[in-house]
Design a protein around this motif. Structure first.
Motif, PDB file in Angstrom:
ATOM      1  N   LYS A  65     -42.108  26.392 -45.897  1.00 19.39           N
ATOM      2  CA  LYS A  65     -40.923  25.570 -45.658  1.00 19.39           C
ATOM      3  C   LYS A  65     -40.688  25.124 -44.155  1.00 19.39           C
ATOM      4  O   LYS A  65     -40.577  24.029 -43.827  1.00 19.39           O
ATOM      5  CB  LYS A  65     -39.546  26.264 -46.161  1.00 19.39           C
ATOM      6  N   LYS A  66     -41.037  26.142 -43.242  1.00 20.18           N
ATOM      7  CA  LYS A  66     -40.809  25.723 -42.003  1.00 20.18           C
ATOM      8  C   LYS A  66     -41.813  24.835 -41.500  1.00 20.18           C
ATOM      9  O   LYS A  66     -41.263  24.060 -40.689  1.00 20.18           O
ATOM     10  CB  LYS A  66     -41.014  27.223 -41.153  1.00 20.18           C
ATOM     11  N   GLU A  67     -42.952  25.155 -41.859  1.00 21.91           N
ATOM     12  CA  GLU A  67     -44.266  24.118 -41.674  1.00 21.91           C
ATOM     13  C   GLU A  67     -43.993  22.663 -41.814  1.00 21.91           C
ATOM     14  O   GLU A  67     -44.320  21.779 -41.299  1.00 21.91           O
ATOM     15  CB  GLU A  67     -45.511  24.592 -42.196  1.00 21.91           C
ATOM     16  N   TYR A  68     -43.427  22.515 -43.111  1.00 24.09           N
ATOM     17  CA  TYR A  68     -42.941  21.157 -43.781  1.00 24.09           C
ATOM     18  C   TYR A  68     -41.839  20.582 -43.029  1.00 24.09           C
ATOM     19  O   TYR A  68     -41.650  19.098 -43.372  1.00 24.09           O
ATOM     20  CB  TYR A  68     -42.884  21.088 -45.075  1.00 24.09           C
ATOM     21  N   GLU A  69     -40.861  21.260 -42.470  1.00 25.03           N
ATOM     22  CA  GLU A  69     -39.619  20.582 -42.013  1.00 25.03           C
ATOM     23  C   GLU A  69     -40.011  19.229 -41.170  1.00 25.03           C
ATOM     24  O   GLU A  69     -38.964  18.658 -40.814  1.00 25.03           O
ATOM     25  CB  GLU A  69     -38.790  21.823 -41.229  1.00 25.03           C
ATOM     26  N   GLU A  70     -41.067  19.340 -40.320  1.00 20.73           N
ATOM     27  CA  GLU A  70     -41.270  18.328 -39.535  1.00 20.73           C
ATOM     28  C   GLU A  70     -42.226  17.189 -39.913  1.00 20.73           C
ATOM     29  O   GLU A  70     -42.625  16.180 -39.490  1.00 20.73           O
ATOM     30  CB  GLU A  70     -42.017  18.742 -38.059  1.00 20.73           C
ATOM     31  N   ARG A  71     -42.377  17.212 -41.399  1.00 20.75           N
ATOM     32  CA  ARG A  71     -43.169  16.219 -42.007  1.00 20.75           C
ATOM     33  C   ARG A  71     -42.260  15.269 -43.016  1.00 20.75           C
ATOM     34  O   ARG A  71     -41.305  15.578 -42.950  1.00 20.75           O
ATOM     35  CB  ARG A  71     -44.267  16.873 -42.919  1.00 20.75           C
ATOM     36  N   GLY A  72     -42.774  14.283 -43.609  1.00 22.10           N
ATOM     37  CA  GLY A  72     -42.315  13.344 -44.237  1.00 22.10           C
ATOM     38  C   GLY A  72     -42.236  13.868 -45.715  1.00 22.10           C
ATOM     39  O   GLY A  72     -41.464  13.434 -46.565  1.00 22.10           O
TER      40      GLY A  72
END
Length: 165
Positions: free
Chosen positions: A47-54
């Motif tokens: 979840k943290k890794e994906y926070e900066e993605r589309g």
């Protein structure tokens, strides 16, 4: 917590990606034969890794799924070029009644709302915003309605606690 192999993280990511419905941590743990705690830990990392993605990882009503980031909405709306179908006032009223009084019969919904709900209820069932959760133990055994699987997704609600805040 013991060290988690990187392949497990990839497997969880892939499972959520290919799933046709949101996955609960318990389901993932059973499939991968690991503990629910390990799954939850990895899901929080993802979840943290994906926070900066589309594309983000969302927890909705206790289950996880990938969905587009709110930051991408304007571009996606232009691409899709169709509006999300809005619910009518009657549908929203019926949905609120069902949520707060579930399980509830059609007759009980109509009594509270003061109007017929046949077509509205049919549309809410079709959209899976409500579902039949059983039958009332009374004459005629009418259907009992409750909130459906799509309710939380439609309104971007993580769980019932978010509605109580």
């Amino acid at each position: 917590m013991k060290e988690i192999k990187p392949i497990i993280k990839k497997q969880i990511e892939a499972l959520i990606f290919v799933a046709d419905k949101p996955l609960y941590p318990q389901e993932i743990a059973k499939i991968l034969e690991i503990t629910v705690e390990e799954v939850e830990y990895i899901l929080q990392e993802l979840k943290k890794e994906y926070e900066e993605r589309g594309i983000n990882l969302y927890k909705i009503n206790g289950a996880y799924e990938f969905a587009t980031s709110p930051d991408t909405a304007s571009a996606l709306w232009r691409y899709v070029s169709r509006k999300r179908e809005r619910l009518s006032k009657a549908a929203l009223e019926a949905l609120a009644i069902i949520y707060y009084h579930q399980p509830i019969t059609k007759a009980e919904i109509e009594t509270i709302r003061g109007a017929k709900v046949d077509s509205v209820l049919g549309m809410l069932l079709e959209k899976r915003l409500v579902k039949i959760v059983g039958r009332k133990e009374t004459i005629g055994r009418p259907f009992l309605y409750g909130i459906g699987d799509e309710f939380y997704r439609y309104f971007f609600i993580e769980d019932d606690e978010e509605l109580r805040r």
